[in-house]
Design a protein around this motif. Structure first.
Motif, PDB file in Angstrom:
ATOM      1  N   LEU A 111       0.829  -0.913   0.047  1.00 26.59           N
ATOM      2  CA  LEU A 111       0.045   0.143   0.069  1.00 26.59           C
ATOM      3  C   LEU A 111       0.907   1.327  -0.082  1.00 26.59           C
ATOM      4  O   LEU A 111       0.683   2.152  -0.731  1.00 26.59           O
ATOM      5  CB  LEU A 111      -0.813   0.047   1.158  1.00 26.59           C
ATOM      6  N   ILE A 112       1.875   1.183   0.807  1.00 23.58           N
ATOM      7  CA  ILE A 112       2.837   2.404   0.852  1.00 23.58           C
ATOM      8  C   ILE A 112       3.513   2.492  -0.396  1.00 23.58           C
ATOM      9  O   ILE A 112       3.804   3.775  -0.708  1.00 23.58           O
ATOM     10  CB  ILE A 112       3.861   2.265   1.995  1.00 23.58           C
ATOM     11  N   ALA A 113       3.842   1.430  -1.005  1.00 28.77           N
ATOM     12  CA  ALA A 113       4.665   1.473  -2.285  1.00 28.77           C
ATOM     13  C   ALA A 113       3.970   1.950  -3.370  1.00 28.77           C
ATOM     14  O   ALA A 113       4.225   2.826  -4.167  1.00 28.77           O
ATOM     15  CB  ALA A 113       5.275   0.120  -2.843  1.00 28.77           C
ATOM     16  N   VAL A 114       2.472   1.463  -3.375  1.00 24.80           N
ATOM     17  CA  VAL A 114       1.514   2.052  -4.450  1.00 24.80           C
ATOM     18  C   VAL A 114       1.348   3.472  -4.339  1.00 24.80           C
ATOM     19  O   VAL A 114       1.416   4.241  -5.231  1.00 24.80           O
ATOM     20  CB  VAL A 114       0.389   1.193  -4.688  1.00 24.80           C
ATOM     21  N   ALA A 115       1.097   4.013  -3.154  1.00 24.96           N
ATOM     22  CA  ALA A 115       0.797   5.453  -2.691  1.00 24.96           C
ATOM     23  C   ALA A 115       2.036   6.211  -3.235  1.00 24.96           C
ATOM     24  O   ALA A 115       1.799   7.362  -3.659  1.00 24.96           O
ATOM     25  CB  ALA A 115       0.484   5.484  -1.368  1.00 24.96           C
ATOM     26  N   LEU A 116       3.348   5.637  -2.845  1.00 21.96           N
ATOM     27  CA  LEU A 116       4.377   6.479  -3.262  1.00 21.96           C
ATOM     28  C   LEU A 116       4.424   6.475  -4.956  1.00 21.96           C
ATOM     29  O   LEU A 116       4.934   7.831  -5.279  1.00 21.96           O
ATOM     30  CB  LEU A 116       5.531   5.741  -2.488  1.00 21.96           C
ATOM     31  N   ILE A 117       4.292   5.710  -5.610  1.00 19.33           N
ATOM     32  CA  ILE A 117       4.339   5.542  -6.895  1.00 19.33           C
ATOM     33  C   ILE A 117       3.356   6.547  -7.488  1.00 19.33           C
ATOM     34  O   ILE A 117       3.692   7.235  -8.434  1.00 19.33           O
ATOM     35  CB  ILE A 117       4.117   4.142  -7.543  1.00 19.33           C
ATOM     36  N   ILE A 118       2.075   6.652  -7.167  1.00 20.13           N
ATOM     37  CA  ILE A 118       1.046   7.376  -7.531  1.00 20.13           C
ATOM     38  C   ILE A 118       1.625   8.950  -7.107  1.00 20.13           C
ATOM     39  O   ILE A 118       1.228   9.796  -8.072  1.00 20.13           O
ATOM     40  CB  ILE A 118      -0.222   7.054  -6.918  1.00 20.13           C
ATOM     41  N   PHE A 119       2.103   9.158  -6.340  1.00 16.73           N
ATOM     42  CA  PHE A 119       2.504  10.485  -5.721  1.00 16.73           C
ATOM     43  C   PHE A 119       3.699  10.913  -6.602  1.00 16.73           C
ATOM     44  O   PHE A 119       3.560  11.972  -7.184  1.00 16.73           O
ATOM     45  CB  PHE A 119       3.074  10.379  -4.161  1.00 16.73           C
ATOM     46  N   ILE A 120       4.698  10.266  -7.005  1.00 17.61           N
ATOM     47  CA  ILE A 120       5.925  10.646  -7.831  1.00 17.61           C
ATOM     48  C   ILE A 120       5.138  10.678  -9.361  1.00 17.61           C
ATOM     49  O   ILE A 120       5.632  11.540 -10.015  1.00 17.61           O
ATOM     50  CB  ILE A 120       6.878   9.369  -7.923  1.00 17.61           C
ATOM     51  N   MET A 121       4.237   9.752  -9.598  1.00 18.26           N
ATOM     52  CA  MET A 121       3.459   9.943 -10.976  1.00 18.26           C
ATOM     53  C   MET A 121       2.975  11.459 -10.962  1.00 18.26           C
ATOM     54  O   MET A 121       2.895  12.047 -12.068  1.00 18.26           O
ATOM     55  CB  MET A 121       2.721   9.121 -11.363  1.00 18.26           C
ATOM     56  N   GLY A 122       2.170  11.851  -9.862  1.00 22.02           N
ATOM     57  CA  GLY A 122       1.566  12.964  -9.970  1.00 22.02           C
ATOM     58  C   GLY A 122       2.598  14.128  -9.976  1.00 22.02           C
ATOM     59  O   GLY A 122       2.446  15.199 -10.769  1.00 22.02           O
ATOM     60  N   ILE A 123       3.417  13.863  -9.260  1.00 23.18           N
ATOM     61  CA  ILE A 123       4.648  15.179  -9.549  1.00 23.18           C
ATOM     62  C   ILE A 123       5.153  15.233 -11.017  1.00 23.18           C
ATOM     63  O   ILE A 123       5.240  16.266 -11.418  1.00 23.18           O
ATOM     64  CB  ILE A 123       6.001  14.493  -8.594  1.00 23.18           C
TER      65      ILE A 123
END
Length: 97
Positions: free
Chosen positions: A40-52
């Motif tokens: 869950l943390i890894a997916v949230a981090l990936i989505i955050f980085i994609m948003g950036i």
């Protein structure tokens, strides 16, 4: 080189998963719970980085429209061809009563 690292990470994950088969059920449940949280943390981090990355693009709105249309085409065409192939094969190979 990246492919090799990704492959090694996947192999390590498979080996760890296989070794968990030999562990008692209580520990297996704890590891699975921890694994779910890490995922869950890894997916949230990936989505955050994609948003950036998306937010830092120039002409973001124009590119989103272009990417949206491409995504729509890439979704519709395989679905359409799958339906056509299933229809043809069902007509050829399914015995009618």
């Amino acid at each position: 080189m990246d492919f090799l690292i990704e492959t090694l990470i996947m192999i390590v994950g498979v080996v760890v998963g296989y070794c968990l088969l030999k562990v008692n059920e209580h520990k297996r449940i704890l590891v699975a719970s921890l694994n779910n949280k890490v995922q869950l943390i890894a997916v949230a981090l990936i989505i955050f980085i994609m948003g950036i990355n998306l937010g830092s693009m120039e002409n973001f709105a124009h590119k989103m429209i272009t990417m949206g249309l491409q995504s729509l085409v890439f979704a519709i065409l395989p679905t359409l061809f799958s339906v056509i192939v299933v229809y043809i094969f069902s007509r050829l190979f399914i015995i009618k009563n």
